[in-house]
Design an enzyme around this catalytic site. Structure first.
Site: not given
Ligand code: PLP
Length: 381
Positions: A46, A98, A170
């Site tokens: 982990r 998102y 992000d």
């Molecule tokens: C898909 C996505 C997420 C979440 O990611 P997962 O791997 O599905 O948990 C977050 N931000 C954006 C912009 C995404 O497209």
């Protein structure tokens, strides 16, 4: 080192025990110690796994960062960042996030006493009146989903730093090939590795990258304490996917441009949302902070209804109707009935998500075939 060379070599060394050029899948939960508390950085998986470690180094290098951490999903990575906060803290974020991030913020963290301000960050100055002594974090997503709005990262960083706030970006839609937020002053970059980094629609994973060692230690502590870590098989698949990231992205961008231009002149198409168009409202910022414009775009139909959009989606053959993005294969998605179905219609329309809005994740197939597929499907609506 240039990006393509980094994608293949950075952070990755031949396995020291065998010389294997590809990082082995270390499928183990624990490591034998010669004497109590004497180990080579690996005690329990982990906390650390060699396959995962190589991947973390690789992703960090692609973002021009010092420290990388991988999580079992993008949401797991986002969750780790929010765990840095305390009850009473406030977050500035954008109003077209998102959906999963919006859900995590409003349904999980608001309950724990964190306050979120969802505002239009395409003008960074809009944030000013929401900042106070409790504001600790800016959470930015650019380009946004599904309208491809662009937020000026540098402008947000400047505002956030003036108020001692951290900035997390992000970077999923852009991928490190198109945009490196740490270079623009952001503190943390988050990826849904599931998308472009993995690139083959076969893994769910997330990642965080930072240059700040203290912040990294805090996030690593959270990762180990909360345990949302990925397994070695998935880490191997992403290490493999990253080796072609630059090649895939080149084609995603080229195909995205061709599809965007084709749709823009099509008589049945209404508006096309793609930041590469000179008249896209945030084109200048996109051009400044991104290397190219990517393979994500959205469009509406002149005959703007859910039913007409459905006819189009049922008639495409190469574009697969599915959620997600960033894989080698082209995907088509209808926000009104899929990703954004939980938003009441009135609110959805107010936010610019019209009934016929369709999102494409343009893959790396031959562009002629993609255009022909869209052409024949548009002929049926
Ligand atoms: C898909 C996505 C997420 C979440 O990611 P997962 O791997 O599905 O948990 C977050 N931000 C954006 C912009 C995404 O497209």
């Amino acid at each position: 080192m240039q990006f393509g060379t980094k994608a293949i070599h950075a952070g990755v060394e031949p396995d020291p025990s065998t010389g294997a050029i590809m990082t082995p899948i270390f499928q183990t939960s624990t490591y034998v110690q010669a004497s109590p508390a004497q180990h080579k950085g690996y005690a329990y998986a982990r906390g650390a796994n060699p396959t995962r470690n190589q991947l973390q180094k690789s992703i960090a290098a692609l973002e021009n960062g010092k420290f990388g951490l991988c999580f079992s999903s993008g949401m797991g990575a986002t969750d780790a960042v929010l765990r840095l906060l305390n009850p009473g803290d406030e977050v500035i974020t954008s109003n077209d996030l998102y959906g999963g991030s919006y859900r995590l913020f409003t349904k999980v963290y608001e309950r724990m006493g964190i306050k979120f301000h969802f505002i239009d960050l395409t003008e960074a100055g809009n944030a000013e009146k929401y900042i106070n002594s409790k504001t600790k974090l800016f959470w930015i997503e650019t380009p946004s989903n599904p309208l491809m709005r662009i937020i000026d990262i540098t402008a947000c960083v400047k505002l956030a730093k003036a108020h001692r706030c951290k900035v997390a970006v992000d970077n999923t839609f852009a991928s490190p090939y198109l945009q490196n937020p740490l270079d623009l002053g952001a503190d943390i970059v988050m990826h849904s590795v599931t998308k472009y980094l993995g690139g083959h629609s076969d893994v769910i994973m997330g990642a965080l990258v930072t240059n700040d060692e203290k912040l990294h230690q805090e996030l690593a502590f959270i990762a180990n304490s909360c345990g949302a870590v990925p397994g070695p098989q998935d880490s191997f698949l992403v290490l493999r996917g990253i080796k072609t990231l630059h090649l895939r992205m080149e084609r995603h961008c080229a195909n995205g441009k061709k599809v965007a231009e084709f749709l823009r002149t099509h008589p049945k198409v209404g508006k096309v949302y793609w930041p590469g168009f000179a008249d896209h409202p945030n084109h200048a910022i996109a051009k400044k902070q991104m290397r190219d414009f990517g393979g994500m775009l959205s469009f509406t139909l002149k005959n703007d209804s859910v039913d007409v959009a459905k006819i189009l989606m049922e008639n495409v053959a190469l574009f697969s109707l599915a959620e997600s993005l960033g894989g080698v294969e082209s995907l088509i998605n209808h926000p009104a009935s899929m990703t954004h179905a939980s938003i009441p219609r009135e609110e959805r329309i107010k936010n610019g998500l019209s009934d016929s809005l369709i999102r494409l994740s343009v893959g790396v197939e031959d562009a002629e075939d993609l255009l022909a597929d869209l052409e024949q499907a548009l002929a049926k609506v």
